[in-house]
Design an enzyme around this catalytic site. Sequence first.
Site, PDB file in Angstrom:
ATOM      1  CG  HIS A 400      -3.128   2.220   7.000  1.00  0.00           C
ATOM      2  ND1 HIS A 400      -3.834   3.161   7.717  1.00  0.00           N
ATOM      3  CD2 HIS A 400      -2.837   2.816   5.803  1.00  0.00           C
ATOM      4  CE1 HIS A 400      -3.967   4.263   6.989  1.00  0.00           C
ATOM      5  NE2 HIS A 400      -3.352   4.082   5.827  1.00  0.00           N
ATOM      6  CD  GLU A 401      -0.516   1.619   3.154  1.00  0.00           C
ATOM      7  OE1 GLU A 401      -1.244   1.800   2.150  1.00  0.00           O
ATOM      8  OE2 GLU A 401      -0.115   2.544   3.874  1.00  0.00           O
ATOM      9  CG  HIS A 404      -5.331   2.507   1.212  1.00  0.00           C
ATOM     10  ND1 HIS A 404      -6.309   3.477   1.169  1.00  0.00           N
ATOM     11  CD2 HIS A 404      -4.333   3.010   1.990  1.00  0.00           C
ATOM     12  CE1 HIS A 404      -5.919   4.517   1.883  1.00  0.00           C
ATOM     13  NE2 HIS A 404      -4.728   4.268   2.394  1.00  0.00           N
ATOM     14  CG  HIS A 407     -11.855   1.676  -0.911  1.00  0.00           C
ATOM     15  ND1 HIS A 407     -11.639   2.977  -0.528  1.00  0.00           N
ATOM     16  CD2 HIS A 407     -13.120   1.662  -1.403  1.00  0.00           C
ATOM     17  CE1 HIS A 407     -12.708   3.704  -0.768  1.00  0.00           C
ATOM     18  NE2 HIS A 407     -13.625   2.926  -1.299  1.00  0.00           N
TER      19      HIS A 407
END
Length: 618
Positions: A400-401, A404, A407
């Site tokens: 999940h992290e 980020h 991105h």
Amino acid sequence: MLCVGRLGGLGARAAALPPRRAGRGSLEAGIRARRVSTSWSPVGAAFNVKPQGSRLDLFGERRGLFGVPELSAPEGFHIAQEKALRKTELLVDRACSTPPGPQTVLIFDELSDSLCRVADLADFVKIAHPEPAFREAAEEACRSIGTMVEKLNTNVDLYQSLQKLLADKKLVDSLDPETRRVAELFMFDFEISGIHLDKEKRKRAVDLNVKILDLSSTFLMGTNFPNKIEKHLLPEHIRRNFTSAGDHIIIDGLHAESPDDLVREAAYKIFLYPNAGQLKCLEELLSSRDLLAKLVGYSTFSHRALQGTIAKNPETVMQFLEKLSDKLSERTLKDFEMIRGMKMKLNPQNSDCHFTIRGGRLKEDGDYQLPVVVLMLNLPRSSRSSPTLLTPSMMENLFHEMGHAMHSMLGRTRYQHVTGTRCPTDFAEVPSILMEYFANDYRVVNQFARHYQTGQPLPKNMVSRLCESKKVCAAADMQLQVFYATLDQIYHGKHPLRNSTTDILKETQEKFYGLPYVPNTAWQLRFSHLVGYGARYYSYLMSRAVASMVWKECFLQDPFNRAAGERYRREMLAHGGGREPMLMVEGMLQKCPSVDDFVSALVSDLDLDFETFLMDSE
């Protein structure tokens, strides 16, 4: 006009943790309680890491935190912020004296970058550094930079330099799409800060923004403040589950992981017991946000906060939440029946989180300023007999992290103002949630998950059963998120509120969740996401819906599809916040999804995979 205002304040970055995960507040409280020295702390060791060999050093000689020479001591934050503020003055003069054109936007972005380089780093350090002096200095730097940002957002001369550009149709038509959008975003930040108001009202807007920053900080601190109760009021056999302090017992959380019903009940009722000071702080925060919104021309704070998002306005958010609630209601009731019929041992969430330290941008000399991001993980220690081993939930958190981080790292925006996760909140979680789908796909897991001793891969049926087990009571969990998001919308809707925040909590819980309100509790006073996600708590559900659609339509058949991956990078990751979020979604999905499409995507994720059960029964 700057990054700090992009999502409504220094503590409200898009990279902030998603609502279902451990919030920054709980981690900050944990660090604040430990007065440790960097001489042995793992976090301290990371902060003071020395270069090894010929490893690339993005900052030149490594001195101070992240290579910033001034930050070799806490006092350096004051020096760094003063340097940034002096540079700000020069750039403001330059922006106001430069003829309108593309150079105007570049100067604005450099102005934003000079402040964000201090603010972003301070935002991370105030949470993560093990030394109290560093955390306190970083907190003060955040407040100082935030105050400057609010003043700049009401600087008429600066505003007029940008207005001259956007008022010239010929000049605007000559701008490339990204430059034009960034210019419009800077202008939008001016407008929501009240630049169009007279001098007295502009000052009022600045004062309100500063007051909101202070109230937000106070409220966040209060969400983690423990409650205490006299020892004799608790049954003796459960006292050992809590911390003792003289004649009192300290309750610092909900103890949801405890197998003892009475421990959980006591913790819930005591920890959530209303605190008059915290209640007043919340009411004042909500009222100040409403006053600011009305002052700058919006009917509610929610209307102001949702400008430029996928949802666009609170009416669409409520339509989304109500439709989702209707679809979930029957499934939720079945989940509640299941819960009542069994005991569930809950595992506490692990703190992982992502911070942007420096945004990417194209510099004037043609070089690209590479982004710097931090993934901060809380992992179990290794032992003599085994290395650090990740549980499935830890692995999913890491993915999940990493979404980020991807991105931020894969974005190649010209302007740091829109780099990576600096985009609307209901789009910012899409890359991270999409990575969760990869983390739960056997074809992906099989590429790396091995038994640490035998080297054997995880059996396919084990991974499948694990993924299906996450759907147990998932409808009730999603319904809970709908309740939270609806409560957030009501709190930031029409003011004055029709009832107290506690009465509204009770009404909304009964309508949108189903489990009864527990008398003499005030859960909203522990709802830390009202600060960073004010009027935007729905964003996690919206982002999950988009991520679900992207996964099913682009990666479900083949998670390693190179063409789909390239399209994902090109259409969604590369732009950061440099394109409207719905345009990026349309570019990826090749269609414009409706509210019904979003709801259907979320509900379909709850359906059980009967192939797994058939496979297990063979």
